[in-house]
Design an enzyme around this catalytic site. Structure first.
Site, PDB file in Angstrom:
ATOM      1  N   HIS A 108       0.847  -1.198   0.000  1.00 46.49           N
ATOM      2  CA  HIS A 108       0.000   0.000   0.000  1.00 46.49           C
ATOM      3  C   HIS A 108       0.880   1.245   0.000  1.00 46.49           C
ATOM      4  O   HIS A 108       2.088   1.165   0.225  1.00 46.49           O
ATOM      5  CB  HIS A 108      -0.881   0.020   1.255  1.00 46.49           C
ATOM      6  CG  HIS A 108      -0.076   0.160   2.503  1.00 46.49           C
ATOM      7  ND1 HIS A 108       0.465  -0.916   3.161  1.00 46.49           N
ATOM      8  CD2 HIS A 108       0.340   1.259   3.190  1.00 46.49           C
ATOM      9  CE1 HIS A 108       1.167  -0.496   4.192  1.00 46.49           C
ATOM     10  NE2 HIS A 108       1.117   0.831   4.236  1.00 46.49           N
ATOM     11  N   HIS A 116       5.248   6.422  -1.079  1.00 39.08           N
ATOM     12  CA  HIS A 116       6.071   5.251  -1.374  1.00 39.08           C
ATOM     13  C   HIS A 116       5.317   3.986  -1.008  1.00 39.08           C
ATOM     14  O   HIS A 116       4.500   3.993  -0.087  1.00 39.08           O
ATOM     15  CB  HIS A 116       7.393   5.319  -0.602  1.00 39.08           C
ATOM     16  CG  HIS A 116       7.206   5.278   0.877  1.00 39.08           C
ATOM     17  ND1 HIS A 116       6.822   6.392   1.614  1.00 39.08           N
ATOM     18  CD2 HIS A 116       7.316   4.267   1.770  1.00 39.08           C
ATOM     19  CE1 HIS A 116       6.723   6.051   2.879  1.00 39.08           C
ATOM     20  NE2 HIS A 116       7.007   4.765   3.005  1.00 39.08           N
TER      21      HIS A 116
HETATM   22  P1  2AM Z   1       6.463   2.419   5.752  1.00 42.37           P
HETATM   23  O1  2AM Z   1       5.792   1.596   4.705  1.00 42.37           O
HETATM   24  O2  2AM Z   1       7.438   3.370   5.184  1.00 42.37           O
HETATM   25  O3  2AM Z   1       7.007   1.598   6.894  1.00 42.37           O
HETATM   26  C1  2AM Z   1       1.621   1.243   8.413  1.00 42.37           C
HETATM   27  O4  2AM Z   1       2.591   1.075   9.378  1.00 42.37           O
HETATM   28  C2  2AM Z   1       2.026   2.279   7.413  1.00 42.37           C
HETATM   29  O5  2AM Z   1       2.253   3.532   8.047  1.00 42.37           O
HETATM   30  C3  2AM Z   1       3.287   1.945   6.640  1.00 42.37           C
HETATM   31  O6  2AM Z   1       3.095   2.269   5.289  1.00 42.37           O
HETATM   32  C4  2AM Z   1       4.352   2.810   7.267  1.00 42.37           C
HETATM   33  O7  2AM Z   1       5.293   3.306   6.380  1.00 42.37           O
HETATM   34  C5  2AM Z   1       3.561   3.969   7.794  1.00 42.37           C
HETATM   35  N1  2AM Z   1       4.132   4.445   9.048  1.00 42.37           N
HETATM   36  C6  2AM Z   1       4.432   3.696  10.128  1.00 42.37           C
HETATM   37  N2  2AM Z   1       4.904   4.481  11.115  1.00 42.37           N
HETATM   38  C7  2AM Z   1       4.890   5.746  10.657  1.00 42.37           C
HETATM   39  C8  2AM Z   1       5.251   7.015  11.191  1.00 42.37           C
HETATM   40  N3  2AM Z   1       5.693   7.142  12.434  1.00 42.37           N
HETATM   41  N4  2AM Z   1       5.128   8.090  10.400  1.00 42.37           N
HETATM   42  C9  2AM Z   1       4.668   7.966   9.147  1.00 42.37           C
HETATM   43  N5  2AM Z   1       4.308   6.819   8.580  1.00 42.37           N
HETATM   44  C10 2AM Z   1       4.408   5.710   9.324  1.00 42.37           C
END
Ligand code: 2AM
Length: 180
Positions: free
Chosen positions: A46, A128
């Protein structure tokens, strides 16, 4: 309902079945299979719009009201590049061209969420689609055959920690308009 430990909420763009299959095929192919790291399960792929974290039920209701009030147009993204972030050690798919309606959608969510008592997101939005965790940059292709993705809706998702990883559950879905 009491807050359940280990659950986090976030707004996201979720691939439909067709794109998910194309992504799974791509990630099974040479350059990605040989790259070190732990592949994100195909059903978990996603693009996050806005991470909310472990918010209260009242904040969740508020966030859902914000989402429902948004009148954003549909848009297309072309996934065509591969990125790597050394800090979190993730490899991701992204785009050379972030659509203006996507930026607007994120900005509208952000401003609405300020009324929900959530801390503001201070980092610039960098869409991303994470494909590998604990990855190393070596061996990753830089670009992929462009994958077009038409967005007709966005979702609120619950992330639930499960043994060995994470499971995602769609909580609500809102349509994007036909224009654009
Ligand atoms: P990532 O794919 O770059 O790990 C569920 O965890 C989603 O939220 C993931 O897509 C993750 O990004 C994102 N995510 C998790 N922690 C986060 C944070 N502290 N700030 C922004 N995005 C976050």
């Amino acid at each position: 309902m009491p807050r359940v430990e280990g659950q986090r909420l976030f707004f996201a763009l979720w691939p439909d079945e067709e794109l998910r299959l194309r992504l799974a095929e791509l990630l099974e192919s040479g350059g990605f299979r040989s790259a070190a790291g732990r592949a994100v399960a195909a059903e978990n792929l996603h693009v996050t719009l806005r991470y909310l974290g472990a918010i209260s039920p009242a904040q969740q209701e508020c966030a859902e009201r914000v989402a429902a009030a948004i009148r954003a147009e549909g848009f297309s993204i072309t996934l065509n590049r591969v990125g790597y972030w050394a800090g979190p050690r993730v490899a991701w798919l992204g785009t050379d061209s972030i659509p203006a309606p996507l930026q607007r959608l994120v900005a509208e969510l952000e401003s609405g969420l300020q009324g929900c008592g959530l801390p503001p997101e201070t980092r610039p939005y960098r869409p991303h689609l994470t494909i590998l965790r604990r990855a190393r940059p070596g061996g990753l292709p830089r670009h992929i055959e462009p994958l077009p993705w038409r967005l007709e809706d966005f979702v609120l998702v619950r992330s639930i920690a499960v043994p060995g990883g994470v499971s995602y559950e769609t909580v609500s879905r809102w349509p994007l308009g036909q224009a654009g």
